[in-house]
Design a protein around this motif. Structure first.
Motif, short mmCIF file in Angstrom:
data_model
loop_
_atom_site.label_atom_id
_atom_site.label_comp_id
_atom_site.label_asym_id
_atom_site.label_seq_id
_atom_site.Cartn_x
_atom_site.Cartn_y
_atom_site.Cartn_z
N MET A 68 -9.43 5.08 2.85
CA MET A 68 -9.93 5.61 1.58
C MET A 68 -9.70 4.59 0.47
O MET A 68 -8.82 3.73 0.59
N THR A 69 -10.45 4.72 -0.61
CA THR A 69 -10.15 3.93 -1.79
C THR A 69 -8.95 4.57 -2.50
O THR A 69 -8.63 5.74 -2.24
N PRO A 70 -8.28 3.85 -3.40
CA PRO A 70 -7.17 4.46 -4.14
C PRO A 70 -7.59 5.73 -4.89
O PRO A 70 -6.85 6.72 -4.90
N LYS A 71 -8.77 5.70 -5.50
CA LYS A 71 -9.26 6.87 -6.24
C LYS A 71 -9.47 8.04 -5.30
O LYS A 71 -9.08 9.19 -5.61
N GLU A 72 -10.09 7.79 -4.16
CA GLU A 72 -10.31 8.86 -3.18
C GLU A 72 -8.99 9.42 -2.67
O GLU A 72 -8.85 10.63 -2.46
N TYR A 73 -8.01 8.53 -2.45
CA TYR A 73 -6.71 8.98 -1.96
C TYR A 73 -6.03 9.89 -2.98
O TYR A 73 -5.51 10.95 -2.61
N ARG A 74 -6.07 9.52 -4.24
CA ARG A 74 -5.46 10.34 -5.29
C ARG A 74 -6.14 11.71 -5.36
O ARG A 74 -5.47 12.74 -5.46
N GLN A 75 -7.47 11.71 -5.30
CA GLN A 75 -8.21 12.98 -5.34
C GLN A 75 -7.89 13.85 -4.13
O GLN A 75 -7.75 15.08 -4.24
N TYR A 76 -7.74 13.21 -2.98
CA TYR A 76 -7.41 13.93 -1.75
C TYR A 76 -6.04 14.60 -1.87
O TYR A 76 -5.87 15.78 -1.51
N ILE A 77 -5.05 13.87 -2.38
CA ILE A 77 -3.71 14.42 -2.52
C ILE A 77 -3.70 15.57 -3.52
O ILE A 77 -3.04 16.61 -3.30
N ILE A 78 -4.42 15.42 -4.62
CA ILE A 78 -4.50 16.49 -5.62
C ILE A 78 -5.10 17.75 -5.01
O ILE A 78 -4.60 18.86 -5.19
N ALA A 79 -6.18 17.59 -4.24
CA ALA A 79 -6.83 18.73 -3.60
C ALA A 79 -5.91 19.39 -2.58
O ALA A 79 -5.84 20.63 -2.51
N GLU A 80 -5.19 18.57 -1.79
CA GLU A 80 -4.27 19.12 -0.80
C GLU A 80 -3.14 19.90 -1.46
O GLU A 80 -2.73 20.95 -0.98
N THR A 81 -2.66 19.38 -2.58
CA THR A 81 -1.57 20.06 -3.31
C THR A 81 -2.04 21.40 -3.85
O THR A 81 -1.32 22.41 -3.77
N ILE A 101 0.83 -1.21 0.00
CA ILE A 101 0.00 0.00 0.00
C ILE A 101 0.86 1.26 0.00
O ILE A 101 0.53 2.25 -0.66
N GLU A 102 2.00 1.24 0.73
CA GLU A 102 2.89 2.40 0.70
C GLU A 102 3.44 2.63 -0.71
O GLU A 102 3.54 3.77 -1.18
N LYS A 103 3.79 1.54 -1.41
CA LYS A 103 4.26 1.67 -2.80
C LYS A 103 3.14 2.18 -3.69
O LYS A 103 3.37 3.00 -4.59
N ALA A 104 1.92 1.70 -3.45
CA ALA A 104 0.78 2.15 -4.24
C ALA A 104 0.52 3.64 -4.04
O ALA A 104 0.22 4.37 -5.00
N LYS A 105 0.66 4.10 -2.81
CA LYS A 105 0.46 5.52 -2.53
C LYS A 105 1.46 6.38 -3.31
O LYS A 105 1.11 7.43 -3.86
N GLU A 106 2.71 5.93 -3.36
CA GLU A 106 3.73 6.65 -4.13
C GLU A 106 3.34 6.73 -5.60
O GLU A 106 3.49 7.78 -6.25
N LEU A 107 2.85 5.62 -6.15
CA LEU A 107 2.46 5.60 -7.57
C LEU A 107 1.22 6.45 -7.82
O LEU A 107 1.13 7.12 -8.85
N LEU A 108 0.28 6.45 -6.90
CA LEU A 108 -0.92 7.28 -7.05
C LEU A 108 -0.57 8.76 -7.04
O LEU A 108 -1.19 9.57 -7.75
#
Length: 240
Positions: free
Chosen positions: A221-234, A182-189
């Motif tokens: 969170m789901t992977p999609k939700e996590y990616r959207q969250y990071i984009i919004a935070e950025t 999951i940590e590797k997946a977070k990096e890729l997302l």
């Protein structure tokens, strides 16, 4: 790795105490004797001593000591290193890194470079002292891995290996593997535009639903939700 670090030069260490963080101590000019959990460690000027979080230690020492405190919470995978004190002879890259940290500390104590150097030093210590089966997980997390394979690497039977692994890391091999993936997946997302399905395969999940379930279990969170969250935070950080 991005940890909160406090780096200072001290001139003595006295009395019995413990810390709520990991501490690395490097005597600069003369040997230092430390009583850690009722065991005596002699640390030479060409050595460093890592003291785990919350572990009582006592010393009566006067002299220059480079002290590096890791004050931020660790990832699960980092905890492998921290069950016992470690005294390491500083050779090669480790010696060079400590010397570079010392030089940078003299020139500019607030320099961000010190933190990058320390992060690299910490990763080298982690790499050098991680058991072979755990290094195998870190390198081959994208492959099917069984407890039997991991136990064979350490030359243990499966029952003993499960107990040993939990003692080393605080979690079972299966949970540790999941967190690593999951940590590797977070990096890729965060750093790529690969689809969730593609990332699932890259981190060792043949089924997208299994990956999503594991990801939610670890992050909430789901992977999609996590990616959207990071984009919004950025975007928010950039706007500020």
């Amino acid at each position: 790795m991005n940890k909160a670090i406090n780096i200072q030069m001290f001139y003595e260490c006295r009395g019995e105490h413990s810390h709520t963080y990991i501490q690395i101590m490097v005597p600069m000019e003369q040997p230092m004797t430390i009583n850690i959990n009722d065991q005596i460690y002699k640390v030479m000027p060409q050595e460093l001593c890592l003291i785990p979080k919350g572990m009582p230690h006592e010393c009566d020492f006067s002299g220059r000591i480079l002290v590096l405190n890791l004050t931020e919470a660790l990832d699960e995978k980092d905890k492998v290193l921290l069950n016992e004190p470690i005294v390491v002879s500083m050779r090669g890259q480790i010696l060079q890194l400590v010397e570079m940290i010392q030089a940078e500390l003299k020139q500019n104590p607030s320099s961000q470079s010190i933190h990058y150097l320390y992060n690299y030093l910490y990763s080298k210590l982690l790499e050098d002292h991680t058991p072979p089966s755990i290094r195998y997980i870190s390198k081959h997390y994208d492959l099917p891995i069984t407890v039997g394979q991991l136990a064979e690497i350490e030359r243990y039977n499966v029952t003993y290996y499960n107990d040993w692994f939990k003692q080393q890391t605080g979690v079972s091999p299966g949970i540790y593997l999941r967190h690593t993936r999951i940590e590797k997946a977070k990096e890729l997302l965060i750093n790529t535009t690969f689809s969730v399905t593609h990332i699932a395969v890259m981190v060792g999940y043949s089924c997208n639903s299994t990956f999503t379930r594991a990801f939610r279990n670890v992050t909430g969170m789901t992977p999609k939700e996590y990616r959207q969250y990071i984009i919004a935070e950025t975007k928010t950080a950039v706007a500020q």
